[in-house]
Design a protein around this motif. Structure first.
Motif, PDB file in Angstrom:
ATOM      1  N   GLU A  28       3.848  -8.297  -1.593  1.00 30.80           N
ATOM      2  CA  GLU A  28       3.684  -7.241  -0.599  1.00 30.80           C
ATOM      3  C   GLU A  28       3.486  -5.887  -1.288  1.00 30.80           C
ATOM      4  O   GLU A  28       4.204  -5.561  -2.236  1.00 30.80           O
ATOM      5  N   ARG A  30       3.175  -1.833  -0.266  1.00 32.86           N
ATOM      6  CA  ARG A  30       3.347  -0.840   0.786  1.00 32.86           C
ATOM      7  C   ARG A  30       3.182   0.547   0.165  1.00 32.86           C
ATOM      8  O   ARG A  30       3.813   0.836  -0.844  1.00 32.86           O
ATOM      9  N   ASN A  31       2.324   1.351   0.749  1.00 33.22           N
ATOM     10  CA  ASN A  31       2.047   2.693   0.229  1.00 33.22           C
ATOM     11  C   ASN A  31       1.622   2.648  -1.239  1.00 33.22           C
ATOM     12  O   ASN A  31       2.025   3.495  -2.039  1.00 33.22           O
ATOM     13  N   GLY A  32       0.842   1.629  -1.583  1.00 30.46           N
ATOM     14  CA  GLY A  32       0.326   1.513  -2.939  1.00 30.46           C
ATOM     15  C   GLY A  32       1.319   1.021  -3.976  1.00 30.46           C
ATOM     16  O   GLY A  32       1.031   1.041  -5.164  1.00 30.46           O
ATOM     17  N   ARG A  33       2.496   0.553  -3.523  1.00 30.44           N
ATOM     18  CA  ARG A  33       3.527   0.092  -4.463  1.00 30.44           C
ATOM     19  C   ARG A  33       4.026  -1.296  -4.073  1.00 30.44           C
ATOM     20  O   ARG A  33       4.108  -1.630  -2.886  1.00 30.44           O
ATOM     21  N   THR A  35       6.639  -4.019  -3.232  1.00 30.97           N
ATOM     22  CA  THR A  35       7.956  -3.916  -2.607  1.00 30.97           C
ATOM     23  C   THR A  35       8.953  -4.921  -3.186  1.00 30.97           C
ATOM     24  O   THR A  35      10.144  -4.805  -2.937  1.00 30.97           O
TER      25      THR A  35
END
Length: 91
Positions: A28, A30-33, A35
């Motif tokens: 996953e 999220r926001n380019g990072r 998780t």
């Protein structure tokens, strides 16, 4: 290809070698990072056996014509349930 690894690597291999099927764990983002979580179900030994059967079905092949190759240290017995007569484990 069915891998307990990650799509980040397997997608590249599948494209490079023109595999018709590629299944792996998806990390996953999220926001380019990353998780640390997975998207979807874990591709473990049981999932690998199910996916192997699914690919055989999609391609119209009996399991007797399928060969599964695995690292023996990771899942020597579980994957062999999908096609026990055509299972190769290597070290």
């Amino acid at each position: 290809m069915i891998s307990g690894g990650f799509t980040h690597f397997t997608d590249h291999l599948a494209e490079r070698f023109k595999f018709d099927h590629a299944y792996a764990n998806e990390l996953e983002v999220r926001n380019g990072r990353l998780t640390g979580e997975l998207v979807g179900d874990i591709v473990d030994a049981e999932a690998k056996a199910r996916l192997l059967g699914l690919i055989a079905y999609i391609e119209g092949l009996p399991l007797e014509q399928i060969v599964a190759v695995s690292e023996v240290q990771r899942s020597p017995d579980r994957q062999s349930t999908a096609c026990p007569d055509n299972f190769i484990a290597h070290r």
